[in-house]
Scaffold this motif. Sequence first.
Motif, PDB file in Angstrom:
ATOM      1  N   MET A  94       0.827  -1.217   0.000  1.00 24.82           N
ATOM      2  CA  MET A  94       0.000   0.000   0.000  1.00 24.82           C
ATOM      3  C   MET A  94       0.858   1.262   0.000  1.00 24.82           C
ATOM      4  N   PHE A 141      -0.589  13.857  -7.168  1.00 26.35           N
ATOM      5  CA  PHE A 141      -1.152  15.139  -6.752  1.00 26.35           C
ATOM      6  C   PHE A 141      -0.127  16.265  -6.867  1.00 26.35           C
ATOM      7  N   ALA A 143     -13.356  -3.572  -2.459  1.00 24.94           N
ATOM      8  CA  ALA A 143     -13.824  -2.906  -1.240  1.00 24.94           C
ATOM      9  C   ALA A 143     -12.667  -2.244  -0.506  1.00 24.94           C
ATOM     10  N   LEU A 144     -11.719  -3.064  -0.093  1.00 24.24           N
ATOM     11  CA  LEU A 144     -10.626  -2.534   0.715  1.00 24.24           C
ATOM     12  C   LEU A 144      -9.697  -1.665  -0.122  1.00 24.24           C
ATOM     13  N   VAL A 157     -11.191   1.841  -0.570  1.00 25.29           N
ATOM     14  CA  VAL A 157     -11.151   2.581   0.692  1.00 25.29           C
ATOM     15  C   VAL A 157      -9.734   3.051   0.998  1.00 25.29           C
ATOM     16  N   GLU A 158      -8.789   2.133   0.862  1.00 26.11           N
ATOM     17  CA  GLU A 158      -7.407   2.482   1.196  1.00 26.11           C
ATOM     18  C   GLU A 158      -6.846   3.501   0.217  1.00 26.11           C
ATOM     19  N   ALA A 214      -8.147   6.827   1.155  1.00 18.17           N
ATOM     20  CA  ALA A 214      -7.543   7.256   2.418  1.00 18.17           C
ATOM     21  C   ALA A 214      -6.125   7.773   2.214  1.00 18.17           C
ATOM     22  N   VAL A 215      -5.297   7.015   1.505  1.00 17.89           N
ATOM     23  CA  VAL A 215      -3.906   7.466   1.351  1.00 17.89           C
ATOM     24  C   VAL A 215      -3.830   8.704   0.449  1.00 17.89           C
ATOM     25  N   MET A 266      -6.119  11.124   0.269  1.00 20.58           N
ATOM     26  CA  MET A 266      -6.504  12.280   1.089  1.00 20.58           C
ATOM     27  C   MET A 266      -5.357  12.680   2.013  1.00 20.58           C
ATOM     28  N   ALA A 267      -4.736  11.658   2.625  1.00 21.57           N
ATOM     29  CA  ALA A 267      -3.647  11.954   3.558  1.00 21.57           C
ATOM     30  C   ALA A 267      -2.495  12.628   2.818  1.00 21.57           C
ATOM     31  N   VAL A 279      -2.418  14.346  -0.086  1.00 22.67           N
ATOM     32  CA  VAL A 279      -2.657  15.687  -0.621  1.00 22.67           C
ATOM     33  C   VAL A 279      -2.785  16.701   0.526  1.00 22.67           C
ATOM     34  N   THR A 280      -3.318  16.265   1.670  1.00 20.03           N
ATOM     35  CA  THR A 280      -3.398  17.171   2.811  1.00 20.03           C
ATOM     36  C   THR A 280      -2.000  17.531   3.305  1.00 20.03           C
ATOM     37  N   VAL A 303      -0.501  20.038   0.779  1.00 19.69           N
ATOM     38  CA  VAL A 303      -1.033  21.400   0.803  1.00 19.69           C
ATOM     39  C   VAL A 303      -0.599  22.145   2.075  1.00 19.69           C
ATOM     40  N   PHE A 316      -5.180  23.550  -4.064  1.00 15.71           N
ATOM     41  CA  PHE A 316      -3.895  23.324  -3.395  1.00 15.71           C
ATOM     42  C   PHE A 316      -3.445  24.530  -2.574  1.00 15.71           C
ATOM     43  N   PHE A 329      -3.003  27.061   0.510  1.00 15.25           N
ATOM     44  CA  PHE A 329      -3.045  27.395   1.927  1.00 15.25           C
ATOM     45  C   PHE A 329      -2.018  28.493   2.160  1.00 15.25           C
ATOM     46  N   LEU A 381     -10.115  18.810   0.892  1.00 17.87           N
ATOM     47  CA  LEU A 381      -9.174  17.711   0.667  1.00 17.87           C
ATOM     48  C   LEU A 381      -9.638  16.422   1.340  1.00 17.87           C
ATOM     49  N   VAL A 382     -10.317  16.549   2.478  1.00 19.38           N
ATOM     50  CA  VAL A 382     -10.770  15.353   3.191  1.00 19.38           C
ATOM     51  C   VAL A 382     -12.278  15.157   2.967  1.00 19.38           C
ATOM     52  N   VAL A 398     -15.237  -4.934   5.049  1.00 16.79           N
ATOM     53  CA  VAL A 398     -15.637  -3.535   5.118  1.00 16.79           C
ATOM     54  C   VAL A 398     -17.102  -3.438   5.513  1.00 16.79           C
ATOM     55  N   LEU A 441     -18.109   1.415   6.910  1.00 18.78           N
ATOM     56  CA  LEU A 441     -17.151   2.498   6.691  1.00 18.78           C
ATOM     57  C   LEU A 441     -17.150   3.462   7.869  1.00 18.78           C
ATOM     58  N   TRP A 449      -2.523   0.972  10.503  1.00 18.53           N
ATOM     59  CA  TRP A 449      -2.202   2.247   9.857  1.00 18.53           C
ATOM     60  C   TRP A 449      -3.430   2.915   9.256  1.00 18.53           C
ATOM     61  N   LEU A 450      -4.363   2.092   8.744  1.00 22.36           N
ATOM     62  CA  LEU A 450      -5.597   2.696   8.231  1.00 22.36           C
ATOM     63  C   LEU A 450      -6.389   3.295   9.390  1.00 22.36           C
ATOM     64  N   LEU A 492      -5.102   6.617  10.023  1.00 28.08           N
ATOM     65  CA  LEU A 492      -5.611   7.572   9.034  1.00 28.08           C
ATOM     66  C   LEU A 492      -7.039   7.984   9.388  1.00 28.08           C
ATOM     67  N   PHE A 505      -8.263  11.738   9.950  1.00 31.52           N
ATOM     68  CA  PHE A 505      -9.366  12.378   9.237  1.00 31.52           C
ATOM     69  C   PHE A 505     -10.432  12.847  10.225  1.00 31.52           C
TER      70      PHE A 505
END
Lengths: 108, 520, 101
Positions: free
Chosen positions: A1, A12, A61-62, A65-66, A69-70, A72-73, A75-76, A79, B171, B173, B192-193, B291, B328, B337-338, B341, B345
């Motif tokens: 991952m 990004f 599915a997974l 989702v993953e 998630a990665v 979003m993390a 790009v945040t 920025v 992008f 900030f 972004l989130v 999930v 979800l 690790w997820l 995250l 979030f």
Amino acid sequence: MLGVALMGFAGFAGLCLAMEKHFNDLLGRKPTGRQLRALKITGWALLLLSLILAVHGRGWALGLVEWIAVLMAGVTLWVFGLPYQPRLLLGAALASLVLGPLLAVLAV
Amino acid sequence: MKEGFRQAMAWLHTWTGLIFGWLLFAIFLTGTLSYFKDEISHWTQPEVQSHPLDPVTSLGLAQRYLETNAGHASTWFIRLPSEREAALSVSWRDPNGGGRRGFTDKELDARTGEAVEARDSRGGEFFYRFHFQLQMPHPWGRWLSTFCAFIMLLGLVTGIITHKKIFKEFFTFRPGKGQRSWLDGHNAIGVLVLPFHLMISYSSLVIFMYMVMPASILASYGDSSGYFNDVFGRDEVPKAVAQTAPLAPLTELYAKVQEQAPGARMGYIQVHNPGDRNARVTFTRASADSVAYQRSAIWTFDGVSGELLRRGAPESAAMTTSFTFVGLHMGNFAGPWLRWLYFAFGVAGTAVIGTGLVMWLGKRQLKHAKSARMPGELRLVEVLNIASMSGLLLGVAAFFWANRLLPATLEGRADWEINGFFLAWGASLLHAMLRSGRRAWGEQLTLGALAFALLPLLNALTSDQGLDHSIAAGDWAMAGFDLTALATGLFLAWAAGKMLRAPKPVAKHAPRAAKTVEAS
Amino acid sequence: MKSKAAGLPLSYRLAVTSRSLAALLGGYLLASMASVCITLLAPMTQADATMTGMMLSFVFYLIAFIWCFACRSAWRAWLGMLLPSLVLGLINALAYWMNLP
């Protein structure tokens, strides 16, 4: 991952640089239209590729989702890090561009 | 209300955000903590030792314990230890027994099968329950929190409509520019989130839709029991016939489940009529395994012969959709690790709400920067902002301090931890009323910084599970809690520094994060 | 956007209250009616149709809220809630009656 995460991050970064304003700020010169287009295509391609890899590796599915998630993390981080450590992040984006596909290939 | 669609949506965004922002902040913060519910419970009950997982042995121990201690119960529930939960939990319902509706809960050591005398604490369960019940009588808390979730969804949609340059400023900030930076931050975290924000608020509605939108159920089924039978497939458990028959070894049934679904982890195991000829045993697969919630991952056995009677029915497309939203939201499937995250979030969602509240006030304070006194309603918002944000953090810290400092034998100990939470929260409201805005922020954040940063020390002094031990033993749930508390303390100290140091005149509009960064 | 409640005319405040009620209650009625309509008319099994109706109802509630604060007057807000609710209610009554054994 991690491979997917790094590719998404690089993607990004590419999309960000594909905007003239950010290209100017980050690289200190004016981009040509071709450069911007190339960056844009590369950015989207990397995002798409990372999606394919995520779904391939973890199932719909997974994987989906993953992937989100990665992305979003990443790009945040990009920025909110940019105003403080632009050079570091550019380096990180470059490193991810190399490491991401490498890790992904190793994982497959 | 005002000219133009976008202005009207901005108005709606602003005012719904203000009115529900304080409560939403609390819901998001405690909800975010709930992603580490089991880890928090592990910290609040250090008496429960974690051991390497061995489901078969644990199941055998649980059966032995229940046969000895709950032979006459009508139903047993067993939760096996998992990667996140150290204890082997058993509970039973005895129609003639005492306790809450005849329920008794025990936590067993996963290796010895002996009951662990852990301190009485709600632990992570408290924050989890609070985030959707708000400590209100049933069902009002659920209604209110679900409505808050709807307002959050509305806030996201109206926010996107209001946001003029969502792609152009994707992008962007710009720190160090006062109000501008707060808006940038608010927008950037929001956009972004966004997938997470949308998922979390919409899925909250799906979770409680049977309660808040019952019209369809009433029109189609007449009452909700028919609906639930259809959706979850109620077990038809036969009545006990008062003929004793030995219960088949649960470990054998477990092996049969493993044959059908190799490697499946079990969520809980339920035994109806144990010791009776009509005993029934159901195995439900752990929600950590997928999930979406899966009603098909249920196996029902005849408890005497050990014959597999039936499996859960497969899910239809609509069910899969709604079960996916539920899954979800809960994030039970997330690995370490997820999960982090998810936590990050959640913090981001909390930050969107917090920055929104700060901006509402900052924007209006600017207009009154020159006058000596702030108008009453602005002062009210200021006090509520402080109490709902830094005050809530103090409440959370107070809960953990109470957990370590209250004597284990205290009557109603778990309730006193919760009282500690609310007392600290109430005290912070009082404090915010008595001090000027900036002072109150600074002082509460300082206290919060100390309270969180010292938690690892408190843990090391009051239990034998301090960082030195937990890291050496590889107990990352315990160590992670301590380290997160320390990090929270450092973050609050940084924020407190900003509040206390920044010059007065500029201070009026907004504390900005990057002022010093720019200067240095 | 006015930031202060003070100094606003009573009529304005009443209009805002009226719109809020239209959104809160009228919107709920509309969402419920739409939800029932989907449930009764969707060509799915009973459980699926019910779930789909409930899941989609929140979209209607959301649109109702937006309409109530975006339209030109409080009267229109109520009209926008009640008229569709009435139509959906009639459809629902018909569908319900036809489903009766």
